[in-house]
Design an enzyme around this catalytic site. Structure first.
Site, short mmCIF file in Angstrom:
data_model
loop_
_atom_site.label_atom_id
_atom_site.label_comp_id
_atom_site.label_asym_id
_atom_site.label_seq_id
_atom_site.Cartn_x
_atom_site.Cartn_y
_atom_site.Cartn_z
CB SER A 55 15.03 -46.92 18.72
OG SER A 55 15.59 -46.36 17.57
CD GLU A 62 22.26 -45.06 38.88
OE1 GLU A 62 21.54 -45.45 37.93
OE2 GLU A 62 22.30 -45.60 40.01
CB SER A 63 21.61 -40.14 33.28
OG SER A 63 21.78 -39.03 34.15
CG HIS A 68 19.35 -45.29 17.74
ND1 HIS A 68 17.99 -45.22 17.94
CD2 HIS A 68 19.88 -44.27 18.45
CE1 HIS A 68 17.71 -44.18 18.70
NE2 HIS A 68 18.84 -43.59 19.04
CB CYS A 83 24.42 -37.59 36.91
SG CYS A 83 23.05 -38.51 37.60
#
Lengths: 121, 121
Positions: A55, A62-63, A68, A83
């Site tokens: 993971s 920007e986020s 996975h 964003c």
């Protein structure tokens, strides 16, 4: 409310199981994908599950970009939340596909804030 | 291929801006939400953006829970990816809504592997 972000979900099939099982390969692919998209990496976290699977999460200015992997199925699922319209999320997914040796990948983009599902193709 | 995971997207509106702006409040809410869902937390990463907003990511044995907050809009967007049917993702979203002081929250669940969009309501 206009969308505050865009969320691109990506799935990778027919990948190289050895690459999907390697935390180093997945981590390098994730950082390269985030940078290729034009995002600024601020933190990252990769976890290797026993016996199989990785993971990975990369926080960008920007986020985020997350992945996975299922080496036993040659499959990986990623999602890129951004964003900023300047981030090329599709480029990140294409780079991940190449690094993971995927035979195919599909993507689905959703608007966030408000949550909007695109029409079926 | 049957779904390997389920991905629950959640959006929270009318939240308390002070809570959304606090990395401590968001971090505590995320960890409580992951635990309330029955997941096992293995790692976490929270980042405070200047001047506003928090990004939080929690890796659980069953996959991940992520959030981004917009205090200036009283809005937060979360997503919970799980590969275990035993994880109660809706419970996590309800707990986040309560902790963030949300007036309303909506969710959308997708199947992952293969990527499937649910029918429109």
């Amino acid at each position: 409310m206009n969308p505050l972000g865009h969320h691109l979900l990506g799935e990778f099939t027919g990948c190289d199981p050895a690459r999907l099982a390697s935390p180093e390969v997945v981590r390098e692919a994730m950082l390269a994908a985030a940078r290729a998209s034009g995002a600024t990496v601020v933190a990252e976290l990769h976890h290797h599950f026993s016996p199989l699977g990785v993971s990975g999460m990369v926080v960008v200015s920007e986020s985020h970009l997350a992945i996975h992997t299922w080496p036993e199925h040659g499959f990986a699922a990623a999602d890129y939340f951004s964003c900023s319209p300047r981030v090329d999320m599709a480029c990140a997914m294409a780079l991940l596909a190449e690094r993971l040796g995927a035979r195919a990948h599909t993507t689905l983009e959703l608007q966030r804030g408000p949550l909007q599902v695109p029409p079926r193709p």
